[in-house]
Design an enzyme around this catalytic site. Structure first.
Site, PDB file in Angstrom:
ATOM      1  N   TYR A  43      34.690  44.034  37.476  1.00 50.50           N
ATOM      2  CA  TYR A  43      35.458  45.291  37.658  1.00 50.50           C
ATOM      3  C   TYR A  43      34.693  46.495  37.130  1.00 50.50           C
ATOM      4  O   TYR A  43      35.054  47.620  37.429  1.00 50.50           O
ATOM      5  CB  TYR A  43      36.804  45.254  36.919  1.00 50.50           C
ATOM      6  CG  TYR A  43      37.775  44.184  37.311  1.00 50.50           C
ATOM      7  CD1 TYR A  43      37.589  43.391  38.437  1.00 50.50           C
ATOM      8  CD2 TYR A  43      38.919  43.953  36.532  1.00 50.50           C
ATOM      9  CE1 TYR A  43      38.506  42.404  38.768  1.00 50.50           C
ATOM     10  CE2 TYR A  43      39.832  42.974  36.864  1.00 50.50           C
ATOM     11  CZ  TYR A  43      39.609  42.194  37.974  1.00 50.50           C
ATOM     12  OH  TYR A  43      40.515  41.224  38.291  1.00 50.50           O
ATOM     13  N   HIS A 101      36.467  33.489  36.734  1.00 53.77           N
ATOM     14  CA  HIS A 101      37.149  34.413  37.653  1.00 53.77           C
ATOM     15  C   HIS A 101      37.542  33.748  38.973  1.00 53.77           C
ATOM     16  O   HIS A 101      38.643  33.943  39.483  1.00 53.77           O
ATOM     17  CB  HIS A 101      36.249  35.622  37.924  1.00 53.77           C
ATOM     18  CG  HIS A 101      36.972  36.821  38.415  1.00 53.77           C
ATOM     19  ND1 HIS A 101      36.510  38.096  38.219  1.00 53.77           N
ATOM     20  CD2 HIS A 101      38.125  36.965  39.111  1.00 53.77           C
ATOM     21  CE1 HIS A 101      37.352  38.954  38.766  1.00 53.77           C
ATOM     22  NE2 HIS A 101      38.334  38.298  39.315  1.00 53.77           N
TER      23      HIS A 101
HETATM   24  N1  LIG Z   1      41.818  37.198  39.092  1.00 51.01           N
HETATM   25  C1  LIG Z   1      41.652  37.795  40.244  1.00 51.01           C
HETATM   26  O1  LIG Z   1      40.962  37.304  41.153  1.00 51.01           O
HETATM   27  C2  LIG Z   1      42.326  39.126  40.466  1.00 51.01           C
HETATM   28  C3  LIG Z   1      42.425  39.664  41.767  1.00 51.01           C
HETATM   29  C4  LIG Z   1      43.081  40.891  41.918  1.00 51.01           C
HETATM   30  C5  LIG Z   1      43.604  41.547  40.799  1.00 51.01           C
HETATM   31  N2  LIG Z   1      43.464  41.031  39.553  1.00 51.01           N
HETATM   32  C6  LIG Z   1      44.006  41.707  38.337  1.00 51.01           C
HETATM   33  O2  LIG Z   1      45.368  41.998  38.588  1.00 51.01           O
HETATM   34  C7  LIG Z   1      45.612  43.389  38.361  1.00 51.01           C
HETATM   35  C8  LIG Z   1      46.723  43.853  39.279  1.00 51.01           C
HETATM   36  O3  LIG Z   1      46.402  43.606  40.648  1.00 51.01           O
HETATM   37  P1  LIG Z   1      46.150  44.781  41.688  1.00 51.01           P
HETATM   38  O4  LIG Z   1      45.665  45.968  40.959  1.00 51.01           O
HETATM   39  O5  LIG Z   1      45.263  44.293  42.754  1.00 51.01           O
HETATM   40  O6  LIG Z   1      47.586  44.988  42.341  1.00 51.01           O
HETATM   41  P2  LIG Z   1      49.023  45.528  41.834  1.00 51.01           P
HETATM   42  O7  LIG Z   1      49.058  45.749  40.376  1.00 51.01           O
HETATM   43  O8  LIG Z   1      50.039  44.635  42.468  1.00 51.01           O
HETATM   44  O9  LIG Z   1      49.129  46.924  42.580  1.00 51.01           O
HETATM   45  C9  LIG Z   1      48.418  48.051  42.173  1.00 51.01           C
HETATM   46  C10 LIG Z   1      48.602  49.102  43.282  1.00 51.01           C
HETATM   47  O10 LIG Z   1      49.976  49.441  43.424  1.00 51.01           O
HETATM   48  C11 LIG Z   1      50.188  50.834  43.201  1.00 51.01           C
HETATM   49  N3  LIG Z   1      51.325  50.937  42.260  1.00 51.01           N
HETATM   50  C12 LIG Z   1      51.318  50.731  40.913  1.00 51.01           C
HETATM   51  N4  LIG Z   1      52.547  50.877  40.402  1.00 51.01           N
HETATM   52  C13 LIG Z   1      53.360  51.173  41.435  1.00 51.01           C
HETATM   53  C14 LIG Z   1      54.749  51.434  41.529  1.00 51.01           C
HETATM   54  N5  LIG Z   1      55.530  51.401  40.449  1.00 51.01           N
HETATM   55  N6  LIG Z   1      55.264  51.725  42.748  1.00 51.01           N
HETATM   56  C15 LIG Z   1      54.466  51.737  43.852  1.00 51.01           C
HETATM   57  N7  LIG Z   1      53.141  51.495  43.823  1.00 51.01           N
HETATM   58  C16 LIG Z   1      52.596  51.213  42.619  1.00 51.01           C
HETATM   59  C17 LIG Z   1      48.916  51.358  42.579  1.00 51.01           C
HETATM   60  O11 LIG Z   1      48.599  52.644  43.087  1.00 51.01           O
HETATM   61  P3  LIG Z   1      48.479  53.924  42.067  1.00 51.01           P
HETATM   62  O12 LIG Z   1      47.298  53.657  41.189  1.00 51.01           O
HETATM   63  O13 LIG Z   1      48.280  55.044  43.024  1.00 51.01           O
HETATM   64  O14 LIG Z   1      49.770  53.976  41.320  1.00 51.01           O
HETATM   65  C18 LIG Z   1      47.854  50.372  43.042  1.00 51.01           C
HETATM   66  O15 LIG Z   1      47.343  50.776  44.299  1.00 51.01           O
HETATM   67  C19 LIG Z   1      44.243  44.038  38.632  1.00 51.01           C
HETATM   68  O16 LIG Z   1      44.157  45.326  38.089  1.00 51.01           O
HETATM   69  C20 LIG Z   1      43.332  43.038  37.987  1.00 51.01           C
HETATM   70  O17 LIG Z   1      43.297  43.227  36.579  1.00 51.01           O
HETATM   71  C21 LIG Z   1      42.859  39.810  39.386  1.00 51.01           C
END
Ligand SMILES: NC(=O)c1ccc[n+]([C@@H]2O[C@H](COP(=O)([O-])OP(=O)(O)OC[C@H]3O[C@@H](n4cnc5c(N)ncnc54)[C@H](OP(=O)(O)O)[C@@H]3O)[C@@H](O)[C@H]2O)c1
Length: 270
Positions: A43, A101
């Protein structure tokens, strides 16, 4: 069970939280009350996480830090030095949890080669706990055969109300492996889900808050992210919503296996 008690279930994801804006968002998360930050070598947010932690003035041991080993660092002798570089970027002596990961793309590097290295990193004290991410039941079984029972504290995979991954989550529960939900709010596409909206109206909550409350009610760790302070705060506030058993059962019916992260080099999912 002790290992679960030390992992704060409400975490803050840091994918996309890069640079100055990223530090501001992570600092906002810490000021809001999040005490678990989820980063990864790929990241490029390990520096930002460490910097926000220092600027917050919080003690190191007040915040649980998770990082993840990139599949590029699986070769013999490569994993431990890569984790040492992560600690340098974070400017800490030890992380709380280190995850593999992804399983090696297309199984190119045998599991034994990298799983024994992450166990070695734990023995050396670079990380308190070890775990995995995007691991299937078969890979978890293979891991247990290599490392013994109870060594893996956590499996992080995609899970939210429209992708509940029940088979894998139930297996993890049986094995006392904490589930961490990534994409816990399905990247912001839950706003039109009628069941989440209806339950949200009763709790004066958004569909995203209901999703987070559901994951916590199931005993999972959840790591939503946002770059916007109001969403960082509203997502956190979801941790005080108490869903009834009937509401939880209703959310369980809206699972439709809606997977987003599905690279062609990844494992075949359960
Ligand atoms: N282990 C893995 O392979 C893997 C893969 C993917 C992710 N991850 C981890 O999981 C974390 C979360 O996953 P993610 O970031 O992909 O997805 P997520 O948390 O489900 O969604 C984040 C997205 O949703 C929007 N958002 C946030 N709060 C919101 C709300 N209350 N209402 C509407 N939209 C909202 C954000 O936009 P804004 O910023 O514009 O608010 C952002 O675009 C990552 O940051 C990472 O640490 C791990």
């Amino acid at each position: 069970m002790e290992k679960h008690n030390v992992i704060p279930l409400m975490g803050f994801g840091t994918f996309g939280r890069n640079g100055k804006d990223g530090i501001d968002a992570i600092l906002c998360a810490l000021e809001t009350g999040y005490r678990h930050l989820d980063t990864a070598q790929t990241y490029d947010t390990e520096f930002e996480v460490g910097e926000a932690l220092r600027r917050s003035g919080l003690d190191r041991d007040a915040v649980f830090l998770t990082t993840k080993i990139s599949t590029d660092n699986f070769g013999p002798g490569a994993l431990v030095p890569s984790l040492e570089r992560s600690l340098e970027a974070l400017k800490v002596d030890q992380v709380d949890l280190t995850l593999i990961h992804w399983p090696s793309p297309n199984g190119r590097i045998p599991l034994e080669v990298y799983i024994t290295q992450i166990a070695d990193a734990q023995t050396r004290g670079l990380t308190k706990l070890i775990g995995v991410s995007n691991f299937t039941i078969a890979l978890l079984e293979e891991t247990e055969a290599l490392l013994g029972k109870g060594r893996i504290a956590n499996n992080q995979f995609e899970l939210n109300p429209i992708l509940q991954n029940k088979k894998l989550a139930n297996y993890c529960r049986q094995k006392d492996i904490l589930v961490t939900c990534y994409l816990p709010i399905a990247r912001g596409i839950l706003s039109d889900e009628p069941v989440l909206r209806a339950i949200g109206e009763k709790h004066d909550a958004t569909p995203e808050q209901v999703a987070i409350a559901f994951e916590l009610a199931k005993g999972y760790c959840t790591i939503p992210t946002s770059g916007r302070p109001e969403r960082i705060r509203s997502n956190f506030k979801a941790s005080s919503i108490r869903l009834s058993p009937e509401e939880i059962a209703r959310i369980e019916t809206i699972d439709r296996n809606h997977r987003v992260v599905d690279p062609d080099w990844g494992p075949k999912w359960d």
